[in-house]
Write a protein that holds these residues in place. Structure first.
Motif, PDB file in Angstrom:
ATOM      1  N   TRP A  17       0.839  -1.209   0.000  1.00  0.00           N
ATOM      2  CA  TRP A  17       0.000   0.000   0.000  1.00  0.00           C
ATOM      3  C   TRP A  17       0.869   1.252   0.000  1.00  0.00           C
ATOM      4  O   TRP A  17       0.662   2.177  -0.794  1.00  0.00           O
ATOM      5  N   GLU A  21       1.182   4.305  -2.745  1.00  0.00           N
ATOM      6  CA  GLU A  21       0.985   5.713  -2.385  1.00  0.00           C
ATOM      7  C   GLU A  21       2.144   6.573  -2.885  1.00  0.00           C
ATOM      8  O   GLU A  21       1.946   7.702  -3.348  1.00  0.00           O
ATOM      9  N   TYR A 161      -7.473  13.192  10.126  1.00  0.00           N
ATOM     10  CA  TYR A 161      -6.388  12.207  10.142  1.00  0.00           C
ATOM     11  C   TYR A 161      -5.633  12.303  11.460  1.00  0.00           C
ATOM     12  O   TYR A 161      -5.864  13.207  12.264  1.00  0.00           O
ATOM     13  N   ARG A 166      -3.504  15.566   7.623  1.00  0.00           N
ATOM     14  CA  ARG A 166      -3.256  15.011   6.291  1.00  0.00           C
ATOM     15  C   ARG A 166      -2.986  13.518   6.455  1.00  0.00           C
ATOM     16  O   ARG A 166      -2.538  13.062   7.520  1.00  0.00           O
ATOM     17  N   PHE A 167      -3.236  12.754   5.421  1.00  0.00           N
ATOM     18  CA  PHE A 167      -2.973  11.317   5.449  1.00  0.00           C
ATOM     19  C   PHE A 167      -1.468  11.087   5.471  1.00  0.00           C
ATOM     20  O   PHE A 167      -0.743  11.602   4.614  1.00  0.00           O
ATOM     21  N   ASP A 200     -12.397   6.194   4.947  1.00  0.00           N
ATOM     22  CA  ASP A 200     -11.695   7.185   4.136  1.00  0.00           C
ATOM     23  C   ASP A 200     -10.326   6.655   3.706  1.00  0.00           C
ATOM     24  O   ASP A 200      -9.934   6.799   2.536  1.00  0.00           O
ATOM     25  N   CYS A 201      -9.617   6.051   4.644  1.00  0.00           N
ATOM     26  CA  CYS A 201      -8.305   5.473   4.313  1.00  0.00           C
ATOM     27  C   CYS A 201      -8.431   4.398   3.237  1.00  0.00           C
ATOM     28  O   CYS A 201      -7.625   4.332   2.297  1.00  0.00           O
ATOM     29  N   GLN A 202      -9.449   3.562   3.369  1.00  0.00           N
ATOM     30  CA  GLN A 202      -9.585   2.427   2.453  1.00  0.00           C
ATOM     31  C   GLN A 202     -10.184   2.809   1.102  1.00  0.00           C
ATOM     32  O   GLN A 202     -10.192   1.985   0.188  1.00  0.00           O
ATOM     33  N   GLN A 203     -10.659   4.040   0.968  1.00  0.00           N
ATOM     34  CA  GLN A 203     -11.138   4.514  -0.322  1.00  0.00           C
ATOM     35  C   GLN A 203     -10.013   5.099  -1.172  1.00  0.00           C
ATOM     36  O   GLN A 203     -10.219   5.407  -2.347  1.00  0.00           O
ATOM     37  N   ARG A 204      -8.841   5.225  -0.603  1.00  0.00           N
ATOM     38  CA  ARG A 204      -7.730   5.787  -1.356  1.00  0.00           C
ATOM     39  C   ARG A 204      -7.353   4.855  -2.511  1.00  0.00           C
ATOM     40  O   ARG A 204      -7.349   3.622  -2.349  1.00  0.00           O
ATOM     41  N   GLN A 208      -6.979   0.642  -2.694  1.00  0.00           N
ATOM     42  CA  GLN A 208      -7.805  -0.159  -3.587  1.00  0.00           C
ATOM     43  C   GLN A 208      -6.938  -1.000  -4.533  1.00  0.00           C
ATOM     44  O   GLN A 208      -7.267  -2.164  -4.818  1.00  0.00           O
TER      45      GLN A 208
END
Length: 219
Positions: A17, A21, A161, A166-167, A200-204, A208
């Motif tokens: 992941w 990113e 977050y 921010r993430f 929200d994290c898993q929709q990035r 995915q």
């Protein structure tokens, strides 16, 4: 190029992941967990955590492991923290205080969340009959998770977050640990801010992409 040892159906998912990113290319060596094989030492067994060639890289026989230009790291959260800091960008710390907070939340995930979340992952099977012992173990694990999840709920009720709004790699690390427990609705529904943050994290897109690759691997 970064080399990652481990199938994505493991804690290697955290590193996969993160690499997505960062847009960081990597060579993934699909080392499978020995316990998933009927005979990991058979001559025709796939590369696994008991294979001599993997043990030469990781004497502990555990995945994931990365080889980053000769730097061998074998703890997944250490790997993600290292890679984020090395390559920079919004996921990385911008100062010493942010770095400390990222380590703090990552250690929080590892010590307060992961052991009991794993119990839920392995023993809770939605819609399936469970033994009384398994039900008790899941209930006890969920009860122990209430305290740290209350801390997380209070923190996330005031921000999007974990750090600097921010993430960051801290969100990634904690989200991947908490994922183990998210299927247990009786627990997670008590913490709406945590559930919203995790969603929200898993929709990035990078998550995915990792998840699609994970699902494509044999179970």
């Amino acid at each position: 190029m970064l080399k990652l040892y481990g199938v994505t159906r493991s804690r290697a998912s955290r590193i996969v992941w993160l690499c997505h990113e960062l847009g960081l290319p990597f060579d993934q060596v699909p080392v499978i967990q020995a316990y998933r094989l009927p005979d990991p030492e058979a001559a025709d067994a796939p590369l696994n955590t008991r294979s001599p060639e993997f043990l030469a890289v990781s004497p502990a026989g555990a995945i994931p492991v990365i080889d980053d230009a000769g730097l061998i790291l074998s703890e997944s959260l250490a790997c993600t923290l290292h890679l984020a800091q090395k390559h920079g960008g919004p996921l990385a710390p911008t100062n010493a205080a942010e770095q400390a907070r990222m380590m703090e939340w990552s250690f929080f995930a590892n010590s307060w969340i992961e052991p009991d979340a794993l119990t839920i992952l392995f023993l809770h099977r939605k819609g399936q009959q469970q033994s009384g012992a398994d039900q008790a173990a899941v209930a006890n694990a969920a009860e122990r998770l209430i305290r740290p999840l209350r801390v997380l709920e209070g923190h996330l009720s005031e921000r999007h977050y974990l750090i600097a709004d921010r993430f960051t790699v801290a969100d990634l690390n904690l989200a991947e640990v908490l994922r183990y427990a998210q299927g247990y609705g009786e627990l997670m529904e008590q913490f709406p801010s945590v559930m919203a943050w995790l969603n929200d994290c898993q929709q990035r897109p990078a998550f995915q992409r990792m998840w699609a690759e994970r699902l494509a691997e044999p179970e």
